[in-house]
Design a protein around this motif. Structure first.
Motif, PDB file in Angstrom:
ATOM      1  N   ARG A 131       4.300  13.330  -4.330  1.00  0.00           N
ATOM      2  CA  ARG A 131       4.748  11.927  -4.262  1.00  0.00           C
ATOM      3  C   ARG A 131       3.787  11.068  -3.444  1.00  0.00           C
ATOM      4  NH1 ARG A 131      10.283  11.014  -1.877  1.00  0.00           N
ATOM      5  NH2 ARG A 131      10.178   9.059  -2.945  1.00  0.00           N
ATOM      6  N   PRO A 132       3.821   9.729  -3.641  1.00  0.00           N
ATOM      7  CA  PRO A 132       2.902   8.855  -2.905  1.00  0.00           C
ATOM      8  C   PRO A 132       3.143   8.865  -1.397  1.00  0.00           C
ATOM      9  CG  PRO A 132       3.929   7.691  -4.730  1.00  0.00           C
ATOM     10  CD  PRO A 132       4.649   8.981  -4.590  1.00  0.00           C
ATOM     11  N   ASN A 133       2.052   8.839  -0.651  1.00  0.00           N
ATOM     12  CA  ASN A 133       2.099   8.654   0.799  1.00  0.00           C
ATOM     13  C   ASN A 133       1.253   7.411   1.080  1.00  0.00           C
ATOM     14  OD1 ASN A 133       1.520   8.628   3.548  1.00  0.00           O
ATOM     15  ND2 ASN A 133       1.560  10.845   3.723  1.00  0.00           N
ATOM     16  N   TYR A 134       1.915   6.302   1.389  1.00  0.00           N
ATOM     17  CA  TYR A 134       1.206   5.027   1.466  1.00  0.00           C
ATOM     18  C   TYR A 134       0.302   4.891   2.683  1.00  0.00           C
ATOM     19  CZ  TYR A 134       3.458   3.794  -2.740  1.00  0.00           C
ATOM     20  OH  TYR A 134       3.852   3.810  -4.050  1.00  0.00           O
ATOM     21  N   ALA A 135       0.492   5.754   3.675  1.00  0.00           N
ATOM     22  CA  ALA A 135      -0.411   5.726   4.838  1.00  0.00           C
ATOM     23  C   ALA A 135      -1.841   6.046   4.393  1.00  0.00           C
ATOM     24  CB  ALA A 135       0.058   6.728   5.876  1.00  0.00           C
ATOM     25  N   ARG A 157       5.887   1.162 -11.280  1.00  0.00           N
ATOM     26  CA  ARG A 157       6.721   1.306 -10.087  1.00  0.00           C
ATOM     27  C   ARG A 157       6.935  -0.019  -9.372  1.00  0.00           C
ATOM     28  NH1 ARG A 157       7.445   5.541 -12.273  1.00  0.00           N
ATOM     29  NH2 ARG A 157       7.510   7.620 -11.344  1.00  0.00           N
ATOM     30  N   GLY A 158       6.236  -1.066  -9.811  1.00  0.00           N
ATOM     31  CA  GLY A 158       6.343  -2.351  -9.134  1.00  0.00           C
ATOM     32  C   GLY A 158       5.233  -2.530  -8.104  1.00  0.00           C
ATOM     33  N   LEU A 159       5.333  -3.627  -7.363  1.00  0.00           N
ATOM     34  CA  LEU A 159       4.297  -4.026  -6.405  1.00  0.00           C
ATOM     35  C   LEU A 159       4.418  -3.202  -5.125  1.00  0.00           C
ATOM     36  CD1 LEU A 159       1.993  -5.936  -5.586  1.00  0.00           C
ATOM     37  CD2 LEU A 159       3.717  -7.627  -4.953  1.00  0.00           C
ATOM     38  N   ASN A 160       3.833  -2.011  -5.145  1.00  0.00           N
ATOM     39  CA  ASN A 160       3.918  -1.134  -3.977  1.00  0.00           C
ATOM     40  C   ASN A 160       2.724  -1.348  -3.038  1.00  0.00           C
ATOM     41  OD1 ASN A 160       1.771   0.358  -5.098  1.00  0.00           O
ATOM     42  ND2 ASN A 160       3.144   1.806  -6.091  1.00  0.00           N
ATOM     43  N   PRO A 161       2.725  -0.694  -1.862  1.00  0.00           N
ATOM     44  CA  PRO A 161       1.658  -0.932  -0.874  1.00  0.00           C
ATOM     45  C   PRO A 161       0.255  -0.605  -1.386  1.00  0.00           C
ATOM     46  CG  PRO A 161       3.531   0.138   0.182  1.00  0.00           C
ATOM     47  CD  PRO A 161       3.820   0.143  -1.291  1.00  0.00           C
ATOM     48  N   TYR A 162       0.120   0.351  -2.287  1.00  0.00           N
ATOM     49  CA  TYR A 162      -1.199   0.682  -2.842  1.00  0.00           C
ATOM     50  C   TYR A 162      -1.775  -0.505  -3.616  1.00  0.00           C
ATOM     51  CZ  TYR A 162      -3.942   2.326  -6.941  1.00  0.00           C
ATOM     52  OH  TYR A 162      -4.845   2.439  -7.970  1.00  0.00           O
ATOM     53  N   ILE A 163      -0.948  -1.138  -4.455  1.00  0.00           N
ATOM     54  CA  ILE A 163      -1.426  -2.273  -5.264  1.00  0.00           C
ATOM     55  C   ILE A 163      -1.737  -3.468  -4.361  1.00  0.00           C
ATOM     56  CG2 ILE A 163      -0.763  -3.942  -7.062  1.00  0.00           C
ATOM     57  CD1 ILE A 163      -1.553  -1.181  -8.188  1.00  0.00           C
ATOM     58  N   GLU A 164      -0.929  -3.680  -3.320  1.00  0.00           N
ATOM     59  CA  GLU A 164      -1.228  -4.756  -2.374  1.00  0.00           C
ATOM     60  C   GLU A 164      -2.578  -4.502  -1.701  1.00  0.00           C
ATOM     61  OE1 GLU A 164       2.008  -5.513   0.321  1.00  0.00           O
ATOM     62  OE2 GLU A 164       3.192  -6.500  -1.255  1.00  0.00           O
ATOM     63  N   HIS A 170      -7.389   6.841  -9.393  1.00  0.00           N
ATOM     64  CA  HIS A 170      -7.770   5.781  -8.449  1.00  0.00           C
ATOM     65  C   HIS A 170      -6.710   5.586  -7.363  1.00  0.00           C
ATOM     66  CE1 HIS A 170      -8.237   1.594  -6.964  1.00  0.00           C
ATOM     67  NE2 HIS A 170      -9.525   1.859  -7.094  1.00  0.00           N
ATOM     68  N   ASN A 171      -5.499   6.061  -7.614  1.00  0.00           N
ATOM     69  CA  ASN A 171      -4.381   5.841  -6.681  1.00  0.00           C
ATOM     70  C   ASN A 171      -4.505   6.807  -5.514  1.00  0.00           C
ATOM     71  OD1 ASN A 171      -1.902   5.867  -5.351  1.00  0.00           O
ATOM     72  ND2 ASN A 171      -0.772   5.319  -7.191  1.00  0.00           N
ATOM     73  N   ASP A 172      -4.919   6.277  -4.362  1.00  0.00           N
ATOM     74  CA  ASP A 172      -5.223   7.152  -3.220  1.00  0.00           C
ATOM     75  C   ASP A 172      -4.002   7.527  -2.389  1.00  0.00           C
ATOM     76  OD1 ASP A 172      -5.099   4.496  -2.499  1.00  0.00           O
ATOM     77  OD2 ASP A 172      -7.032   4.451  -1.487  1.00  0.00           O
ATOM     78  N   THR A 173      -2.823   7.488  -2.993  1.00  0.00           N
ATOM     79  CA  THR A 173      -1.609   7.889  -2.270  1.00  0.00           C
ATOM     80  C   THR A 173      -1.099   9.267  -2.703  1.00  0.00           C
ATOM     81  OG1 THR A 173      -0.017   6.988  -3.866  1.00  0.00           O
ATOM     82  CG2 THR A 173      -0.924   5.458  -2.234  1.00  0.00           C
ATOM     83  N   THR A 174      -1.720   9.866  -3.739  1.00  0.00           N
ATOM     84  CA  THR A 174      -1.219  11.146  -4.243  1.00  0.00           C
ATOM     85  C   THR A 174      -2.376  12.141  -4.403  1.00  0.00           C
ATOM     86  OG1 THR A 174      -1.520  11.020  -6.654  1.00  0.00           O
ATOM     87  CG2 THR A 174       0.289   9.717  -5.723  1.00  0.00           C
ATOM     88  N   PRO A 175      -2.071  13.428  -4.582  1.00  0.00           N
ATOM     89  CA  PRO A 175      -3.128  14.425  -4.757  1.00  0.00           C
ATOM     90  C   PRO A 175      -3.954  14.232  -6.033  1.00  0.00           C
ATOM     91  CG  PRO A 175      -1.081  15.495  -4.116  1.00  0.00           C
ATOM     92  CD  PRO A 175      -0.746  14.072  -4.439  1.00  0.00           C
ATOM     93  N   ARG A 176      -3.474  13.401  -6.950  1.00  0.00           N
ATOM     94  CA  ARG A 176      -4.248  13.175  -8.171  1.00  0.00           C
ATOM     95  C   ARG A 176      -5.470  12.291  -7.914  1.00  0.00           C
ATOM     96  NH1 ARG A 176      -0.149  11.263 -12.631  1.00  0.00           N
ATOM     97  NH2 ARG A 176       0.445   9.815 -11.015  1.00  0.00           N
ATOM     98  N   TYR A 177      -5.514  11.688  -6.732  1.00  0.00           N
ATOM     99  CA  TYR A 177      -6.655  10.864  -6.332  1.00  0.00           C
ATOM    100  C   TYR A 177      -7.934  11.699  -6.331  1.00  0.00           C
ATOM    101  CZ  TYR A 177      -9.614   8.122  -3.094  1.00  0.00           C
ATOM    102  OH  TYR A 177     -10.634   7.413  -2.511  1.00  0.00           O
ATOM    103  N   ASP A 178      -8.982  11.116  -6.921  1.00  0.00           N
ATOM    104  CA  ASP A 178     -10.283  11.779  -6.963  1.00  0.00           C
ATOM    105  C   ASP A 178     -11.269  10.816  -6.303  1.00  0.00           C
ATOM    106  OD1 ASP A 178     -12.925  12.506  -7.811  1.00  0.00           O
ATOM    107  OD2 ASP A 178     -12.058  13.665  -9.459  1.00  0.00           O
ATOM    108  N   GLU A 179     -11.613  11.087  -5.057  1.00  0.00           N
ATOM    109  CA  GLU A 179     -12.365  10.113  -4.256  1.00  0.00           C
ATOM    110  C   GLU A 179     -13.686   9.688  -4.901  1.00  0.00           C
ATOM    111  OE1 GLU A 179     -13.777   9.254   0.334  1.00  0.00           O
ATOM    112  OE2 GLU A 179     -13.402  11.330  -0.276  1.00  0.00           O
ATOM    113  N   ASP A 189      10.495   2.036  -2.455  1.00  0.00           N
ATOM    114  CA  ASP A 189      10.491   3.474  -2.735  1.00  0.00           C
ATOM    115  C   ASP A 189      10.096   3.623  -4.200  1.00  0.00           C
ATOM    116  OD1 ASP A 189      11.937   6.378  -2.198  1.00  0.00           O
ATOM    117  OD2 ASP A 189      12.345   5.621  -4.206  1.00  0.00           O
ATOM    118  N   ASP A 190       9.130   4.507  -4.468  1.00  0.00           N
ATOM    119  CA  ASP A 190       8.603   4.584  -5.830  1.00  0.00           C
ATOM    120  C   ASP A 190       9.597   5.140  -6.842  1.00  0.00           C
ATOM    121  OD1 ASP A 190       6.158   3.562  -4.939  1.00  0.00           O
ATOM    122  OD2 ASP A 190       5.102   4.740  -6.442  1.00  0.00           O
TER     123      ASP A 190
END
Length: 297
Positions: A52-56, A108-115, A268-277, A143-144
Motif C-alpha cells: 500500500r502507499p506510504n506518502y512519507a 484514488r483522487g487527489l492524494n499527497p503523491y499527486i500534490e 512513477h508513483n514513489d509511495t509503493t514498492p512498484r516504484y522504479d527510481e 485514505d487510498d
C-alpha cells in the motif's frame, strides 16, 4: 517502514495487487489470493500493508517550500458535476505569464503523491493545477482504499467534463500564457489522452503514464504533442501502445512513446514498492523536455 522493491515480490502477487488497485478485486479477494505467498511468519495482511502507499516516501518538494505559492481553488463545471476543486501551484517569484500543466490523478483522487507532482512542476517554473475528480463525492478522503471506493461512485462522463473544465480554466487564467499541457497517471493517463482528443489545438502537450489510449477513430482530432510511458511488466496497457503509435503516425500527430524494460504499472508513483527510481527519473526528464518543447518552444 522501509520500502521494498518490486523485484522482491513474485510477479503473480504484483499482478494480483494490480487487479486490486484497478477495482477488479476487493481487499478480501486480494488477501485470499495472497495467502499462498504468506510464508515464514508473513501474513497476507502484512503483504497487503507492504504494497500500500506510504506518502512519507513521496514528498520530494515540501508543502511549505518557499519557492512556491500553493492554494486550493474551485472551478465551475456546468457540463460536469457542477464544480471541481483542485490544488494550484505557482512559482513564488514568477514574473510575467507562465505555461500551465494540468496534473491528473490515478483512480484514488487527489492524494499527497499527486500534490507533490504538482509542486515538482512548480519548481520547474510551470503553473500546475491538480483537480480532484472526487470533488462531487466529498473529495479525496485521506485514505487510498476509501478513495478507490469513492471513485467508483462518480459518473465517469461527468468526471471527464470536470477535467475539461479545469483545463479550460487553467488556460484562460490571466497569469497563464495560454499554452497548457496535461500529465496523468494510470486513470489520469487515459484522461490526458482524452483531453488531447477533446481539446484539439487548445491543448499543446499531453503526457500519459500507463494510461489507456483513446479510440483509434478519435486520434485524428489530436493536435497536441503526445508522449506515452509504459512499463514492460504492465502487459495489459503496454500492449495498447503499438496500435496507438500507428494511429498517431497515420494522423500525423507529433509523438513519442517508451516501454521501460522490467518496470511495473505505477512505476512513477514513489509511495509503493512498484516504484522504479531509475525509470521514474528518466521518464520524468523526458516529460519535462516534452513540456519545455511544446509549452515554451
Amino acid at each position: 517502514m522501509e520500502r521494498k522493491k518490486a523485484s522482491e515480490y513474485p510477479h503473480e502477487l504484483l499482478n494480483l495487487f494490480d487487479l486490486y488497485v484497478h477495482g477488479e478485486l476487493d481487499r478480501r479477494g486480494f488477501l485470499e489470493g495472497a495467502k499462498k505467498f504468506a510464508v515464514g511468519g508473513l501474513t497476507a495482511t502484512a503483504i497487503w500493508e507492504s504494497l500500500r502507499p506510504n506518502y512519507a516516501w513521496a514528498q520530494q518538494v515540501p508543502k511549505d517550500d518557499p519557492r512556491l505559492k500553493t492554494e486550493y481553488a474551485t472551478v465551475p463545471s456546468p457540463e460536469g458535476n457542477g464544480s471541481i476543486r483542485g490544488y494550484l501551484v505557482r512559482p513564488a517569484k514568477a514574473t510575467g505569464k507562465l505555461p500551465g500543466v494540468l496534473v491528473i490523478h490515478e483512480n484514488r483522487g487527489l492524494n499527497p503523491y499527486i500534490e507533490d507532482v504538482a509542486r515538482r512542476l512548480g519548481t520547474e517554473n510551470y503553473m500546475a493545477f491538480a483537480p480532484d475528480g472526487l470533488t462531487s463525492v466529498g473529495g479525496y478522503p485521506g485514505d487510498d482504499e476509501k478513495g478507490g471506493a469513492a471513485f467508483g461512485k462518480v459518473d465517469r462522463g461527468k468526471m471527464n467534463e470536470d477535467f475539461v473544465a479545469a483545463a479550460r480554466w487553467l488556460k484562460a487564467r490571466p497569469d497563464c500564457t495560454g499554452k497548457i499541457g496535461a500529465v496523468g497517471f494510470c486513470f489520469g493517463g487515459g484522461v490526458a489522452n482524452t483531453l488531447a482528443v477533446r481539446m484539439g489545438a487548445d491543448l499543446a502537450a499531453a503526457v500519459a503514464f500507463y494510461g489507456a489510449p483513446p479510440p483509434a477513430a478519435d486520434v485524428s482530432k489530436i493536435k497536441a504533442g503526445v508522449l506515452v510511458h509504459h512499463g514492460s511488466q504492465d502487459t495489459r496497457l503496454a500492449g495498447t501502445w503499438p496500435a496507438y503509435d500507428e494511429a498517431l503516425k497515420t494522423a500525423g500527430v507529433a509523438h513519442s512513446g517508451y516501454i521501460y524494460e522490467g518496470a511495473q504499472h505505477g512505476f512513477h508513483n514513489d509511495t509503493t514498492p512498484r516504484y522504479d527510481e531509475a525509470t521514474a527519473k528518466l521518464a520524468w526528464q523526458r516529460t519535462l523536455a516534452h513540456f519545455d518543447k511544446y509549452l515554451r518552444g
